[in-house]
Scaffold this motif. Structure first.
Motif, PDB file in Angstrom:
ATOM      1  N   ASP A 173      40.927  51.659  29.682  1.00 25.12           N
ATOM      2  CA  ASP A 173      42.026  50.864  30.238  1.00 25.12           C
ATOM      3  C   ASP A 173      42.794  51.643  31.298  1.00 25.12           C
ATOM      4  O   ASP A 173      43.179  51.085  32.334  1.00 25.12           O
ATOM      5  CB  ASP A 173      42.971  50.407  29.130  1.00 25.12           C
ATOM      6  CG  ASP A 173      42.386  49.273  28.297  1.00 25.12           C
ATOM      7  OD1 ASP A 173      41.434  48.627  28.777  1.00 25.12           O
ATOM      8  OD2 ASP A 173      42.872  49.055  27.167  1.00 25.12           O
ATOM      9  N   ASP A 177      43.064  50.428  35.126  1.00 25.38           N
ATOM     10  CA  ASP A 177      44.374  50.220  35.739  1.00 25.38           C
ATOM     11  C   ASP A 177      44.513  51.030  37.031  1.00 25.38           C
ATOM     12  O   ASP A 177      45.143  50.579  37.980  1.00 25.38           O
ATOM     13  CB  ASP A 177      45.488  50.592  34.768  1.00 25.38           C
ATOM     14  CG  ASP A 177      45.617  49.606  33.618  1.00 25.38           C
ATOM     15  OD1 ASP A 177      45.101  48.471  33.757  1.00 25.38           O
ATOM     16  OD2 ASP A 177      46.209  49.972  32.580  1.00 25.38           O
ATOM     17  N   ASP A 182      42.319  43.805  40.671  1.00 26.12           N
ATOM     18  CA  ASP A 182      42.082  42.455  40.154  1.00 26.12           C
ATOM     19  C   ASP A 182      42.193  41.392  41.225  1.00 26.12           C
ATOM     20  O   ASP A 182      41.629  40.304  41.098  1.00 26.12           O
ATOM     21  CB  ASP A 182      43.082  42.117  39.032  1.00 26.12           C
ATOM     22  CG  ASP A 182      42.814  42.939  37.784  1.00 26.12           C
ATOM     23  OD1 ASP A 182      41.643  43.296  37.580  1.00 26.12           O
ATOM     24  OD2 ASP A 182      43.770  43.207  37.049  1.00 26.12           O
TER      25      ASP A 182
END
Length: 185
Positions: A173, A177, A182
């Motif tokens: 994660d 990040d 995205d």
């Protein structure tokens, strides 16, 4: 006229039907020298004979002296180190997880998956999504990489304990990040 509805079976070629199918069962036969000589073109065989004859007739020549070690000549390992230094170390997080068969590495360059002899690597701009999941009993960790052309590449790793799976998930994660955008189309 009758029509067969069953599968089409190819003739079976196995050891029960052909003993030559078993490797090592029949001895290797030496081909006669005439057959080998006829198979090679005359020009090639003459060149090979001359080359072999000249090597056999020549006295043993001393080996060529090694090149002197010049201080200004860099060796190959120094060149690789210099290239790595020029690129600089990855400042961001790096995720790496492996078991006896598979390996996942995610860093600033992208995601690399390898399982047995198979391997694939993806740059961050080639990815549509990366998902991770824990197995039902807690020791299996699955990472699936999705590409924009609707293909997906899953890999399962078996962790040594449940705590390692939670750590792997947190590390992945953090990498996603840091590097994965995205909002990319």
């Amino acid at each position: 006229m009758e029509q067969s509805n069953g599968p089409i079976m190819q003739p079976l070629r196995a050891a029960s039907a052909d003993p030559g199918f078993v490797p090592g069962l029949t001895g290797v036969t030496d081909a006669p020298q005439d057959a080998v000589r006829d198979a090679v073109p005359d020009e090639v065989s003459d060149e090979a004979t001359e080359r072999v004859g000249s090597d056999a007739d020549a006295p043993d020549a001393p080996d060529a002296p090694d090149a002197p070690d010049a201080p200004d000549a860099p060796d190959a390992s120094e060149g690789q180190d210099a290239a790595e230094d020029a690129a600089g170390p990855a400042d961001g997080p790096v995720f790496e997880a492996a078991d006896r068969r598979g390996r996942i590495v995610a860093d600033a360059e992208g995601v690399r998956l390898s399982y047995d002899e198979e391997a694939c690597e993806f740059r961050w701009d080639e990815l549509a999504a990366v998902e991770s999941a824990k197995g039902r009993f807690g020791k299996r960790f699955t990472v699936t990489v999705h590409t924009p052309d609707r293909r997906w590449y899953p890999i399962d790793l078996l962790a040594p304990d449940r705590g390692r799976v939670a750590a792997w998930e947190a590390e992945l994660d953090a990498v996603l990040d840091a590097y994965f955008d995205d909002e990319a189309p």
